[in-house]
Design a protein around this motif. Sequence first.
Motif, PDB file in Angstrom:
ATOM      1  N   ARG A 143     -53.941  22.720 -38.581  1.00  0.00           N
ATOM      2  CA  ARG A 143     -55.387  22.545 -38.267  1.00  0.00           C
ATOM      3  C   ARG A 143     -55.648  21.656 -37.557  1.00  0.00           C
ATOM      4  O   ARG A 143     -56.459  21.215 -36.965  1.00  0.00           O
ATOM      5  CB  ARG A 143     -56.051  22.933 -39.242  1.00  0.00           C
ATOM      6  CG  ARG A 143     -56.096  24.608 -39.770  1.00  0.00           C
ATOM      7  CD  ARG A 143     -56.696  25.018 -40.925  1.00  0.00           C
ATOM      8  NE  ARG A 143     -56.672  26.413 -41.255  1.00  0.00           N
ATOM      9  CZ  ARG A 143     -57.464  27.116 -42.181  1.00  0.00           C
ATOM     10  NH1 ARG A 143     -58.155  26.352 -42.903  1.00  0.00           N
ATOM     11  NH2 ARG A 143     -56.984  28.212 -42.392  1.00  0.00           N
ATOM     12  N   LEU A 144     -55.289  20.182 -38.354  1.00  0.00           N
ATOM     13  CA  LEU A 144     -55.521  19.118 -37.911  1.00  0.00           C
ATOM     14  C   LEU A 144     -55.000  18.679 -36.495  1.00  0.00           C
ATOM     15  O   LEU A 144     -55.666  18.018 -35.453  1.00  0.00           O
ATOM     16  CB  LEU A 144     -54.957  17.956 -38.844  1.00  0.00           C
ATOM     17  CG  LEU A 144     -55.765  17.622 -40.167  1.00  0.00           C
ATOM     18  CD1 LEU A 144     -54.816  16.793 -41.304  1.00  0.00           C
ATOM     19  CD2 LEU A 144     -57.117  16.935 -39.961  1.00  0.00           C
ATOM     20  N   MET A 145     -53.720  19.107 -36.251  1.00  0.00           N
ATOM     21  CA  MET A 145     -53.044  19.047 -34.886  1.00  0.00           C
ATOM     22  C   MET A 145     -54.348  19.921 -33.922  1.00  0.00           C
ATOM     23  O   MET A 145     -54.492  19.174 -32.911  1.00  0.00           O
ATOM     24  CB  MET A 145     -51.715  19.589 -35.043  1.00  0.00           C
ATOM     25  CG  MET A 145     -50.917  19.210 -33.529  1.00  0.00           C
ATOM     26  SD  MET A 145     -49.487  20.289 -33.594  1.00  0.00           S
ATOM     27  CE  MET A 145     -49.779  21.804 -33.689  1.00  0.00           C
ATOM     28  N   ARG A 146     -54.499  20.824 -34.003  1.00  0.00           N
ATOM     29  CA  ARG A 146     -55.052  21.480 -33.264  1.00  0.00           C
ATOM     30  C   ARG A 146     -56.770  20.968 -33.190  1.00  0.00           C
ATOM     31  O   ARG A 146     -57.332  21.156 -31.762  1.00  0.00           O
ATOM     32  CB  ARG A 146     -55.436  23.000 -33.610  1.00  0.00           C
ATOM     33  CG  ARG A 146     -54.015  23.876 -33.385  1.00  0.00           C
ATOM     34  CD  ARG A 146     -54.022  25.231 -33.797  1.00  0.00           C
ATOM     35  NE  ARG A 146     -52.695  25.941 -33.882  1.00  0.00           N
ATOM     36  CZ  ARG A 146     -52.561  27.162 -34.478  1.00  0.00           C
ATOM     37  NH1 ARG A 146     -53.394  27.717 -35.068  1.00  0.00           N
ATOM     38  NH2 ARG A 146     -51.179  27.683 -34.079  1.00  0.00           N
ATOM     39  N   ALA A 147     -57.044  20.691 -34.026  1.00  0.00           N
ATOM     40  CA  ALA A 147     -58.543  19.850 -34.114  1.00  0.00           C
ATOM     41  C   ALA A 147     -58.384  18.737 -33.289  1.00  0.00           C
ATOM     42  O   ALA A 147     -59.277  18.592 -32.305  1.00  0.00           O
ATOM     43  CB  ALA A 147     -58.889  19.591 -35.329  1.00  0.00           C
ATOM     44  N   ARG A 148     -57.455  17.865 -33.342  1.00  0.00           N
ATOM     45  CA  ARG A 148     -57.290  16.550 -32.654  1.00  0.00           C
ATOM     46  C   ARG A 148     -57.005  17.113 -31.001  1.00  0.00           C
ATOM     47  O   ARG A 148     -57.718  16.395 -30.370  1.00  0.00           O
ATOM     48  CB  ARG A 148     -56.017  15.972 -32.989  1.00  0.00           C
ATOM     49  CG  ARG A 148     -56.165  15.392 -34.446  1.00  0.00           C
ATOM     50  CD  ARG A 148     -54.978  14.430 -34.864  1.00  0.00           C
ATOM     51  NE  ARG A 148     -54.997  14.133 -35.901  1.00  0.00           N
ATOM     52  CZ  ARG A 148     -54.037  14.343 -36.946  1.00  0.00           C
ATOM     53  NH1 ARG A 148     -52.890  15.161 -36.593  1.00  0.00           N
ATOM     54  NH2 ARG A 148     -54.199  14.092 -38.190  1.00  0.00           N
ATOM     55  N   ALA A 149     -56.294  17.997 -30.839  1.00  0.00           N
ATOM     56  CA  ALA A 149     -56.201  18.541 -29.379  1.00  0.00           C
ATOM     57  C   ALA A 149     -57.562  18.845 -28.656  1.00  0.00           C
ATOM     58  O   ALA A 149     -58.013  18.655 -27.672  1.00  0.00           O
ATOM     59  CB  ALA A 149     -55.218  19.504 -29.222  1.00  0.00           C
ATOM     60  N   LYS A 150     -58.217  19.864 -29.621  1.00  0.00           N
ATOM     61  CA  LYS A 150     -59.474  20.308 -29.244  1.00  0.00           C
ATOM     62  C   LYS A 150     -60.604  19.088 -28.973  1.00  0.00           C
ATOM     63  O   LYS A 150     -61.418  19.089 -27.808  1.00  0.00           O
ATOM     64  CB  LYS A 150     -60.147  21.157 -29.948  1.00  0.00           C
ATOM     65  CG  LYS A 150     -59.316  22.669 -30.136  1.00  0.00           C
ATOM     66  CD  LYS A 150     -60.027  23.443 -31.038  1.00  0.00           C
ATOM     67  CE  LYS A 150     -59.135  25.026 -30.805  1.00  0.00           C
ATOM     68  NZ  LYS A 150     -60.009  26.027 -31.382  1.00  0.00           N
ATOM     69  N   ILE A 151     -60.568  18.217 -29.763  1.00  0.00           N
ATOM     70  CA  ILE A 151     -61.603  17.009 -29.704  1.00  0.00           C
ATOM     71  C   ILE A 151     -61.073  16.172 -28.522  1.00  0.00           C
ATOM     72  O   ILE A 151     -62.131  15.978 -27.550  1.00  0.00           O
ATOM     73  CB  ILE A 151     -61.388  16.237 -30.986  1.00  0.00           C
ATOM     74  CG1 ILE A 151     -62.311  16.957 -32.078  1.00  0.00           C
ATOM     75  CG2 ILE A 151     -62.158  15.087 -30.683  1.00  0.00           C
ATOM     76  CD1 ILE A 151     -61.924  16.329 -33.547  1.00  0.00           C
ATOM     77  N   LYS A 152     -59.716  16.190 -28.481  1.00  0.00           N
ATOM     78  CA  LYS A 152     -59.546  15.200 -27.268  1.00  0.00           C
ATOM     79  C   LYS A 152     -59.811  15.981 -25.817  1.00  0.00           C
ATOM     80  O   LYS A 152     -60.160  15.193 -24.802  1.00  0.00           O
ATOM     81  CB  LYS A 152     -57.974  14.926 -27.187  1.00  0.00           C
ATOM     82  CG  LYS A 152     -57.363  14.050 -26.358  1.00  0.00           C
ATOM     83  CD  LYS A 152     -56.014  13.627 -26.290  1.00  0.00           C
ATOM     84  CE  LYS A 152     -55.702  12.534 -25.658  1.00  0.00           C
ATOM     85  NZ  LYS A 152     -54.143  12.263 -25.731  1.00  0.00           N
ATOM     86  N   SER A 153     -59.632  17.151 -25.674  1.00  0.00           N
ATOM     87  CA  SER A 153     -60.146  17.973 -24.493  1.00  0.00           C
ATOM     88  C   SER A 153     -61.648  18.027 -24.374  1.00  0.00           C
ATOM     89  O   SER A 153     -62.135  18.106 -23.072  1.00  0.00           O
ATOM     90  CB  SER A 153     -59.366  19.365 -24.448  1.00  0.00           C
ATOM     91  OG  SER A 153     -60.365  20.187 -25.401  1.00  0.00           O
ATOM     92  N   MET A 154     -62.397  17.859 -25.210  1.00  0.00           N
ATOM     93  CA  MET A 154     -63.844  18.009 -25.211  1.00  0.00           C
ATOM     94  C   MET A 154     -64.617  16.510 -24.925  1.00  0.00           C
ATOM     95  O   MET A 154     -65.426  16.618 -24.279  1.00  0.00           O
ATOM     96  CB  MET A 154     -64.454  18.318 -26.592  1.00  0.00           C
ATOM     97  CG  MET A 154     -64.298  19.789 -26.950  1.00  0.00           C
ATOM     98  SD  MET A 154     -65.416  20.317 -28.112  1.00  0.00           S
ATOM     99  CE  MET A 154     -64.128  20.045 -29.684  1.00  0.00           C
ATOM    100  N   VAL A 155     -63.857  15.429 -25.504  1.00  0.00           N
ATOM    101  CA  VAL A 155     -64.529  14.186 -25.312  1.00  0.00           C
ATOM    102  C   VAL A 155     -63.494  13.313 -24.267  1.00  0.00           C
ATOM    103  O   VAL A 155     -62.506  13.182 -24.452  1.00  0.00           O
ATOM    104  CB  VAL A 155     -64.258  13.233 -26.735  1.00  0.00           C
ATOM    105  CG1 VAL A 155     -64.943  12.101 -26.554  1.00  0.00           C
ATOM    106  CG2 VAL A 155     -65.082  14.204 -27.718  1.00  0.00           C
ATOM    107  N   LYS A 156     -64.243  12.737 -23.364  1.00  0.00           N
ATOM    108  CA  LYS A 156     -63.656  12.028 -22.291  1.00  0.00           C
ATOM    109  C   LYS A 156     -64.211  10.617 -22.294  1.00  0.00           C
ATOM    110  O   LYS A 156     -65.233  10.131 -22.764  1.00  0.00           O
ATOM    111  CB  LYS A 156     -64.236  12.567 -20.954  1.00  0.00           C
ATOM    112  CG  LYS A 156     -64.144  14.168 -20.906  1.00  0.00           C
ATOM    113  CD  LYS A 156     -63.275  14.613 -19.984  1.00  0.00           C
ATOM    114  CE  LYS A 156     -63.092  15.975 -19.754  1.00  0.00           C
ATOM    115  NZ  LYS A 156     -62.724  16.969 -20.898  1.00  0.00           N
TER     116      LYS A 156
END
Length: 162
Positions: A143-156
């Motif tokens: 969940r942490l790994m997926r959350a980091r990936a999602k956050i990275k894709s949302m935040v530029k």
Amino acid sequence: METQKYKEFVSEYANMVFKIAYNYCRNKYDAEDIVQNTFLKLLQYKGEFADGEHAKRWLIRVTVNESKNMCTSFWHKRIVSLEESKSDAEFSFENDEESELYDAVMKLGEKYRIVVHLYYYEEYSVKEIAEILNIKETTIQTRLMRARAKIKSMVKGDWLDE
């Protein structure tokens, strides 16, 4: 529970309980109700805590359970709040990057938000989060790994590479 000890727990952990509840349900008023219910349960609790960390974990567990109960209740699913159309967050940030990051975290699903909050803001280890939430450690890591990936894709922004 004696009154003085109860007051100490409330003053020490009320902010943390509110943040977890708000993180879970994304509604200020529901989060306040959850805080109230959590501390009511603490007042009614007949057991003893081994130490402050034990009390903190107990409060987190109760807060998560109360949040789940609130968000899955029949009444909550059928009600449409006037506040849903506007943000009720009253948080201020030192810079736009922190605000953007917070917004990205709040867009995550609840199972990701709670794990991110406990890991980064409450500074629990993966093992401790697994014990608190009664979930396997590998699930927390995923969940942490997926959350980091999602956050990275949302935040530029360039500051992500630092």
